[in-house]
Write an enzyme that holds these catalytic residues in place. Structure first.
Site: not given
Length: 419
Positions: A268, A323, A326, A332
């Site tokens: 990541e 997203e 989240k 985030e």
């Protein structure tokens, strides 16, 4: 009602006409991209396949083994890493349970879907949870044993992803070392990885270092734009970006325990395009520079100063989509290269590049864009119920990554830039 081909064709046409991405036919580097599904407005996996393919993705990393995703990508040639959540570690120590899981979540999709690896848990060693730590290696061994029994161990490896918080020292990079309290456990895991031919996975976010100390951490250094950089006083190696310094610190830590040749993958890394007022640096321009420059560097097959050939280094960018479900601060929900409708979140301005994919399938079931959104599920509270939150709001102190890593990096960077 599912997303139909005309819209998918619009996605691809938009990418080509706008110049956001130009996809070459030759894979130039092993760069990854997270495809998360903690959202209620994303296209189904079946409809994501053309979008992933349109940006040259050839590898996908899941944090579970979502059958819908695995079926959707069958016969596409895309490689998959599937994941096992932290909550299953104790159960997986049982040989029969491990064999059953492998048969249902790996063997059942082979060979149509190219599954090459299983990740067991996520950032467990930095959680300081003895029960999880004690169960990690036995679960990995049990799953590998199941692969051996089923004749799959030559094509599927077993590993786990770590936070940089497991390092006690990371400056200078040549002095990288694991936390002393974790050395016994880490050594056993590294022995397992070495014997089974599996990679060492680590998550690295220079964004956190800049966010924590923007006055002392040069922005150009974290965005791959440093003209001067820093020099490791021991090796005299020059570093013009923080990510490479972090990676080499991990290499040094591995070498200190006798695992100099173990392959390291960055599972990541990324940069948010939007954040809260206190999330310094979370802008579309910085996200464009970080991810764009990262991809350009690795499209040249450029390794780190310590391992300049870069032959075994794979890097997975976070993330494919923004997203909306989240939890945590605004950042985030804004790590995506794309908005949920498939349009770019910002321009990367890259030509001749193939992107590799790292997929997360935790969260609510995928839905079509044109259909009604499902009810909002409870927000994940740990990496066991979804992939680990990248950053942390003051109300959610469960995230070990930020609470341990950011203060450490701030101290390191204080030292680093005094030289």
């Amino acid at each position: 009602m599912e997303l139909r081909n005309p819209i998918l064709r619009h996605f691809r046409l938009l990418l080509l006409i706008s110049g956001y991405f130009y996809v070459s036919l030759t894979l130039v580097a092993s760069i990854g991209i997270n495809y998360g599904q903690i959202a209620n407005n994303l296209p189904s996996p079946e409809n994501v396949v053309p979008l992933v393919k349109s940006i040259g993705a050839t590898k996908v990393k899941l944090y579970d083994a979502d059958p819908q995703v695995l079926r959707a990508f069958a016969n596409t040639g895309v490689e998959f890493i599937v994941g096992l959540g932290n909550e299953y570690l104790e159960k997986m120590q049982d040989a029969d349970s491990a064999k059953s899981w492998v048969k249902s979540n790996v063997q059942a999709f082979l060979p149509a879907t190219k599954i090459t690896c299983i990740t067991v848990g996520n950032e467990i060693l930095a959680l300081n949870d003895s029960s999880l730590t004690d169960n990690l290696l036995p679960a990995m061994q049990s799953l590998h044993g199941a692969l051996v029994t089923l004749g799959l161990d030559k094509q599927v490896t077993v590993t786990t992803a770590h936070s940089l918080a497991i390092l006690e020292t990371s400056y200078p990079p040549s002095a990288g070392a694991f936390r002393q309290d974790l050395v016994p456990c880490v050594t056993q895991i590294l022995n397992f990885l070495s014997k089974t031919g599996s990679p060492f996975l680590i998550n690295a976010y220079p964004f956190f270092a800049y966010k924590a100390n923007p006055k002392q951490v040069p922005l150009d250094f974290v965005l791959f734009q440093s003209a001067t950089g820093v020099v490791d006083p021991a090796t005299k190696l020059h570093y013009d970006n923080m990510l490479f310094a972090q990676i080499d610190a991990a290499y040094s830590a591995l070498a200190s325990l006798g695992f100099k040749k173990l392959p390291v993958h960055i599972s990541e890394t990324g940069w948010p395009s939007k954040g809260d007022d206190d999330e310094v640096g979370a802008t579309p321009e910085n996200a464009r520079k970080y991810n764009g420059n990262l991809m350009k560097v690795f499209s040249q097959k450029k390794g780190t100063p310590m391992r300049p050939n870069g032959g075994d280094l794979n890097i997975y960018v976070f993330a494919l989509f923004n997203e909306n479900m989240k939890p945590g601060p605004t950042s985030e929900r804004n790590y995506g290269l794309f908005k949920p409708d498939g349009t770019p979140a910002y321009s990367l301005g890259i030509t001749g590049y193939n992107i590799v994919s790292n997929t997360t399938t935790a969260g609510p079931p995928s839905t079509s864009i044109s259909g009604p959104p499902p009810p909002t599920p409870p927000a994940p509270t740990s990496s066991s119920t979804g992939y680990l939150s990248i950053s942390l709001s003051p109300e959610k102190p469960h995230n070990h990554f930020c609470t341990l890593f950011i203060p450490c990096l701030a101290l390191i960077m204080n030292l680093l830039f005094r030289h």
